[in-house]
Write a protein that holds these residues in place. Sequence first.
Motif, short mmCIF file in Angstrom:
data_model
loop_
_atom_site.label_atom_id
_atom_site.label_comp_id
_atom_site.label_asym_id
_atom_site.label_seq_id
_atom_site.Cartn_x
_atom_site.Cartn_y
_atom_site.Cartn_z
N TYR A 62 38.79 7.05 9.20
CA TYR A 62 40.63 5.95 9.05
C TYR A 62 41.60 6.97 9.44
CZ TYR A 62 43.81 4.29 6.18
OH TYR A 62 45.50 4.09 5.23
N ASN A 63 42.50 6.15 10.41
CA ASN A 63 43.26 7.27 10.39
C ASN A 63 44.74 6.50 10.03
OD1 ASN A 63 42.19 8.59 13.22
ND2 ASN A 63 41.92 6.92 12.93
N GLU A 64 45.65 8.19 8.90
CA GLU A 64 46.51 7.19 8.92
C GLU A 64 47.60 8.47 9.25
OE1 GLU A 64 47.14 5.84 4.86
OE2 GLU A 64 48.18 6.91 4.50
N THR A 65 48.65 7.74 9.51
CA THR A 65 49.98 8.23 9.54
C THR A 65 51.06 8.12 8.87
OG1 THR A 65 49.53 8.81 12.32
CG2 THR A 65 52.13 9.67 11.86
N ARG A 66 51.80 9.76 8.26
CA ARG A 66 53.11 9.17 7.09
C ARG A 66 54.20 9.92 7.70
NH1 ARG A 66 51.00 8.79 1.09
NH2 ARG A 66 48.98 7.54 1.54
N THR A 67 55.16 8.86 8.47
CA THR A 67 56.80 9.58 8.56
C THR A 67 57.98 9.65 7.33
OG1 THR A 67 56.02 9.30 11.04
CG2 THR A 67 58.24 9.90 10.86
N ARG A 68 58.57 10.94 7.91
CA ARG A 68 59.56 11.23 6.58
C ARG A 68 60.76 11.42 7.71
NH1 ARG A 68 59.96 15.62 2.24
NH2 ARG A 68 62.30 14.84 1.17
N PRO A 69 61.71 10.88 7.44
CA PRO A 69 62.68 11.30 8.19
C PRO A 69 63.93 11.99 7.46
CG PRO A 69 63.25 8.67 7.76
CD PRO A 69 61.59 9.21 7.39
N VAL A 70 64.08 13.17 8.47
CA VAL A 70 65.45 14.42 7.20
C VAL A 70 66.41 14.23 8.15
CG1 VAL A 70 65.18 16.27 6.61
CG2 VAL A 70 63.16 15.32 6.24
N THR A 71 67.78 14.21 7.52
CA THR A 71 68.83 14.28 8.12
C THR A 71 69.45 15.59 7.96
OG1 THR A 71 69.40 12.36 8.24
CG2 THR A 71 70.81 13.83 8.21
N LEU A 72 69.14 15.95 8.81
CA LEU A 72 70.13 17.87 8.66
C LEU A 72 71.38 17.98 9.83
CD1 LEU A 72 66.85 19.59 9.64
CD2 LEU A 72 67.96 19.15 7.41
N TYR A 73 72.44 18.72 9.52
CA TYR A 73 73.87 18.84 9.29
C TYR A 73 73.87 19.98 10.55
CZ TYR A 73 74.40 14.90 6.39
OH TYR A 73 73.81 14.02 6.03
N LEU A 74 73.62 20.02 11.81
CA LEU A 74 74.11 21.38 12.83
C LEU A 74 74.70 21.69 13.63
CD1 LEU A 74 70.26 20.46 13.62
CD2 LEU A 74 71.10 21.98 12.31
N PRO A 77 75.44 15.21 12.15
CA PRO A 77 74.00 14.92 11.54
C PRO A 77 73.24 14.46 12.24
CG PRO A 77 75.77 13.63 10.93
CD PRO A 77 76.51 14.74 11.80
N SER A 78 71.66 15.28 12.67
CA SER A 78 70.74 14.83 12.56
C SER A 78 69.67 14.19 12.09
CB SER A 78 70.54 15.86 14.61
OG SER A 78 71.64 15.76 15.05
N THR A 79 68.72 13.08 12.63
CA THR A 79 67.39 12.45 11.47
C THR A 79 66.56 13.62 12.68
OG1 THR A 79 69.19 10.79 10.86
CG2 THR A 79 66.29 10.97 11.22
N PHE A 80 65.26 13.54 12.26
CA PHE A 80 64.85 14.34 12.61
C PHE A 80 63.27 14.00 11.66
CE2 PHE A 80 67.64 17.51 13.86
CZ PHE A 80 67.72 17.62 15.16
N ASN A 81 61.98 13.38 12.42
CA ASN A 81 60.79 12.77 11.80
C ASN A 81 60.07 13.76 11.32
OD1 ASN A 81 62.22 10.08 11.94
ND2 ASN A 81 61.29 9.45 13.72
N PHE A 82 59.29 13.99 10.86
CA PHE A 82 58.38 14.36 10.21
C PHE A 82 56.81 13.89 9.81
CE2 PHE A 82 62.02 17.03 9.93
CZ PHE A 82 61.91 18.86 10.59
N ASP A 83 56.07 14.29 10.89
CA ASP A 83 54.80 13.32 10.53
C ASP A 83 53.77 13.97 9.71
OD1 ASP A 83 55.51 11.25 11.50
OD2 ASP A 83 54.61 11.64 13.79
N LYS A 84 52.94 14.09 9.12
CA LYS A 84 51.88 14.54 8.41
C LYS A 84 50.49 13.12 8.32
CE LYS A 84 52.62 12.56 3.47
NZ LYS A 84 52.64 13.24 2.28
N LYS A 85 49.64 13.95 9.19
CA LYS A 85 47.94 12.95 9.58
C LYS A 85 47.08 13.36 9.28
CE LYS A 85 50.58 12.69 14.05
NZ LYS A 85 50.28 12.81 15.67
N ALA A 86 46.48 12.18 8.37
CA ALA A 86 44.81 12.54 8.22
C ALA A 86 43.91 11.39 8.61
CB ALA A 86 45.05 11.93 6.18
N ILE A 87 42.69 11.91 8.92
CA ILE A 87 41.81 11.53 8.83
C ILE A 87 40.77 11.34 8.38
CG2 ILE A 87 40.00 11.22 11.39
CD1 ILE A 87 41.82 12.41 13.53
N LEU A 88 40.12 10.23 7.18
CA LEU A 88 38.81 10.10 6.68
C LEU A 88 37.38 9.57 7.74
CD1 LEU A 88 42.09 9.67 5.21
CD2 LEU A 88 41.10 9.62 3.71
N GLU A 89 36.54 10.24 6.77
CA GLU A 89 34.95 9.48 7.34
C GLU A 89 35.47 8.73 6.12
OE1 GLU A 89 30.83 9.62 8.34
OE2 GLU A 89 32.07 12.09 8.15
#
Length: 214
Positions: A62-74, A77-89
């Motif tokens: 089972y694969n799952e990816t969760r994306t969190r958009p974060v807005t930074l002011y540089l 304002p710019s929005t970046f996506n930060f992912d976290k992924k998990a692979i489960l048996e």
Amino acid sequence: MSKRIFTIVALVAVFVLGVIITRWFYRAEQKEIIESQSTILLDKVRDVMKLVTVEANFNELYNETRTRPVTLYLPLPSTFNFDKKAILEVRGKVLVGYDLEAVKITADSTDRVLRLSNLPEPEILSIDHQVAFRNLEESWFNSFTAEDYTSLSANAKEVLRKKVIESQLLDRARDQGNRMIDVIRFMAESAGWTVELEPGIGEELKVQIDSILR
């Protein structure tokens, strides 16, 4: 001279023995200390009448990816996506069958008729699953929490439930239920009784029962 040599050897032996004992105590102090405590709470106990007609074992990734958009002011304002992924048996055992608590059985001894009513449809009785985390990838501003591990396990269990519904396990359980009714009819007719079925759920079940009685 020999006395002096014996004294030196004795001192060296005592020194070596002291080093060994010190190292042994040092290693003993470095061992991991595990403390555990458990509390068992018995919430509810009740009698059930469930008939298992099909048992299936599943093993999948089972694969799952969760994306969190974060807005930074540089400074714009710019929005970046930060992912976290998990692979489960996921290893699971699924039991499919019937909940017989609502079934009513009445016997008419005068006419020697056995009536069965409120016959249920097959359903998933239980899903027992185990999860092994094969790979976890985190990123800045988006790391795994204790709640994430709990939800990942729950999502993996839900995937198993959907697999059962998409497969032919419910139909197979229904066939097994029909065979059980045939056995009941055979035993009753052997004793001079007649079995009458009164379905309580679904038009499809009525058609199946009518075909059995023909």
